[in-house]
Design a protein around this motif. Structure first.
Motif, short mmCIF file in Angstrom:
data_model
loop_
_atom_site.label_atom_id
_atom_site.label_comp_id
_atom_site.label_asym_id
_atom_site.label_seq_id
_atom_site.Cartn_x
_atom_site.Cartn_y
_atom_site.Cartn_z
N ALA A 15 41.94 -103.08 69.60
CA ALA A 15 43.13 -101.08 69.20
C ALA A 15 42.20 -100.34 69.16
O ALA A 15 42.06 -99.65 69.36
CB ALA A 15 43.14 -101.52 67.65
N LEU A 16 39.88 -100.79 68.94
CA LEU A 16 39.29 -100.15 69.35
C LEU A 16 38.74 -99.46 70.32
O LEU A 16 39.15 -99.70 71.20
CB LEU A 16 38.11 -100.19 68.42
N ASN A 17 38.68 -98.62 70.63
CA ASN A 17 38.16 -98.02 71.75
C ASN A 17 36.89 -98.34 72.49
O ASN A 17 35.74 -97.15 72.25
CB ASN A 17 38.39 -95.83 71.39
N LEU A 18 37.04 -99.87 72.98
CA LEU A 18 35.86 -100.49 73.67
C LEU A 18 35.17 -100.09 74.81
O LEU A 18 34.13 -99.54 75.09
CB LEU A 18 36.40 -101.97 73.73
N SER A 19 36.01 -99.08 75.03
CA SER A 19 35.81 -98.66 76.75
C SER A 19 34.87 -97.33 76.37
O SER A 19 33.62 -97.60 77.66
CB SER A 19 36.56 -97.95 77.59
N ALA A 20 34.86 -96.53 75.43
CA ALA A 20 33.65 -95.33 74.88
C ALA A 20 32.42 -96.90 74.61
O ALA A 20 31.07 -96.28 75.32
CB ALA A 20 34.44 -94.63 73.95
N ALA A 21 32.83 -97.35 73.86
CA ALA A 21 31.78 -98.45 73.52
C ALA A 21 30.58 -98.53 74.41
O ALA A 21 29.48 -98.76 74.90
CB ALA A 21 31.68 -99.37 72.43
N ASP A 22 31.42 -98.94 75.40
CA ASP A 22 30.72 -99.49 77.22
C ASP A 22 30.09 -98.25 77.96
O ASP A 22 29.39 -98.72 78.73
CB ASP A 22 31.83 -100.13 78.18
N ALA A 23 30.60 -96.68 78.02
CA ALA A 23 30.73 -95.90 78.55
C ALA A 23 29.01 -95.97 78.19
O ALA A 23 28.59 -95.68 76.86
CB ALA A 23 31.21 -94.76 78.57
N ARG A 24 28.00 -95.35 78.95
CA ARG A 24 26.71 -95.44 79.12
C ARG A 24 26.27 -94.90 79.91
O ARG A 24 26.20 -95.11 81.47
CB ARG A 24 25.94 -96.71 78.98
N VAL A 25 25.65 -93.75 80.03
CA VAL A 25 24.84 -92.91 80.49
C VAL A 25 23.30 -93.93 81.25
O VAL A 25 23.03 -93.41 80.31
CB VAL A 25 24.71 -91.54 80.40
N ARG A 26 23.07 -93.67 81.97
CA ARG A 26 21.92 -94.65 82.94
C ARG A 26 21.06 -93.87 83.34
O ARG A 26 20.95 -93.24 84.25
CB ARG A 26 22.69 -95.67 83.42
N LEU A 27 19.69 -93.91 82.34
CA LEU A 27 18.62 -93.24 82.32
C LEU A 27 18.41 -93.44 84.31
O LEU A 27 18.28 -94.71 83.88
CB LEU A 27 18.01 -93.22 82.21
N GLY A 28 18.17 -92.57 84.95
CA GLY A 28 17.49 -92.89 87.01
C GLY A 28 18.30 -92.83 87.51
O GLY A 28 17.59 -93.19 88.52
N GLU A 29 18.61 -93.21 86.94
CA GLU A 29 20.70 -93.58 88.46
C GLU A 29 20.45 -91.60 89.00
O GLU A 29 20.26 -90.98 88.69
CB GLU A 29 22.07 -93.49 87.69
N ALA A 30 21.30 -91.50 90.25
CA ALA A 30 21.08 -90.38 90.76
C ALA A 30 22.58 -90.05 90.27
O ALA A 30 23.11 -91.02 89.78
CB ALA A 30 21.25 -91.04 92.62
N LEU A 31 22.57 -88.43 90.83
CA LEU A 31 23.57 -88.06 90.08
C LEU A 31 25.17 -88.58 91.04
O LEU A 31 24.99 -88.16 92.45
CB LEU A 31 24.00 -86.63 90.10
N PRO A 32 26.67 -88.47 90.47
CA PRO A 32 27.43 -88.67 91.12
C PRO A 32 27.61 -87.75 91.99
O PRO A 32 27.04 -86.44 91.97
CB PRO A 32 28.84 -88.90 90.27
N ALA A 33 28.81 -87.59 92.88
CA ALA A 33 28.31 -85.95 94.29
C ALA A 33 29.71 -84.83 93.07
O ALA A 33 30.23 -84.93 92.31
CB ALA A 33 30.33 -86.43 94.86
N HIS A 34 28.84 -83.77 93.61
CA HIS A 34 28.66 -83.01 93.03
C HIS A 34 28.52 -81.76 94.03
O HIS A 34 28.22 -81.74 94.77
CB HIS A 34 27.70 -82.04 91.67
N PRO A 35 29.82 -80.49 93.67
CA PRO A 35 29.45 -79.51 94.49
C PRO A 35 28.29 -78.15 93.76
O PRO A 35 28.54 -77.51 95.18
CB PRO A 35 30.43 -78.25 93.75
N TRP A 36 27.49 -78.78 93.59
CA TRP A 36 25.87 -77.62 93.97
C TRP A 36 25.46 -78.16 95.21
O TRP A 36 24.59 -79.24 95.00
CB TRP A 36 25.49 -77.79 92.29
#
Length: 135
Positions: A15-36
């Motif tokens: 019942a807990l939102n475990l997907s949020a606990a698994d979400a981690r921004v990973r340092l060193g990773e390239a940015l996903p596609a963006h409009p800049w």
């Protein structure tokens, strides 16, 4: 005192939102596609603020990131338009939300320090105004 059976424990955890606990921004990773399209030079740093309509008062956060002297990008996610300070171009819509999810942002607002298109540091949910930069 009666102990909870294993099934009850598993259901409670589910019942807990475990997907949020698994979400981690990973340092060193390239940015996903963006409009800049106007990218900053590879050695320069920039700040990306990822936020939603329900983040509360972001005044101190905006003051801190705008006061950093770095290029500031804003990503307004979750389909509810929310303003940013004057002069900050805001990216909205399904692609902006997909960007945040591809980064695995676990809590909003998220402040991302980026250099050369890669994540140097990230603050999720809270931000004290210190980007950890050495002058």
């Amino acid at each position: 005192m009666r102990r909870a059976p294993l099934l009850s424990l598993l259901l409670a955890l589910g019942a807990l939102n475990l997907s949020a606990a698994d979400a981690r921004v990973r340092l060193g990773e390239a940015l996903p596609a963006h409009p800049w399209t106007a990218a900053v030079p590879p050695e320069a740093r920039e700040v990306i603020v990822v936020y939603t309509h329900d983040c509360g008062d972001l005044g101190p956060l905006w003051s801190a990131v705008l006061g950093s002297g770095l290029t500031v990008r804003a990503v307004n996610t979750e389909d509810v338009p929310t303003p940013a300070p004057a002069g900050v171009n805001v990216w909205r819509g399904p692609e902006a939300t997909a960007f945040a999810r591809a980064l695995r942002v676990g809590a909003y607002p998220a402040v991302l320090l980026v250099q050369g298109g890669r994540l140097l540091n990230a603050w999720e949910g809270t931000f004290t105004g210190d980007l950890g930069q050495l002058d």
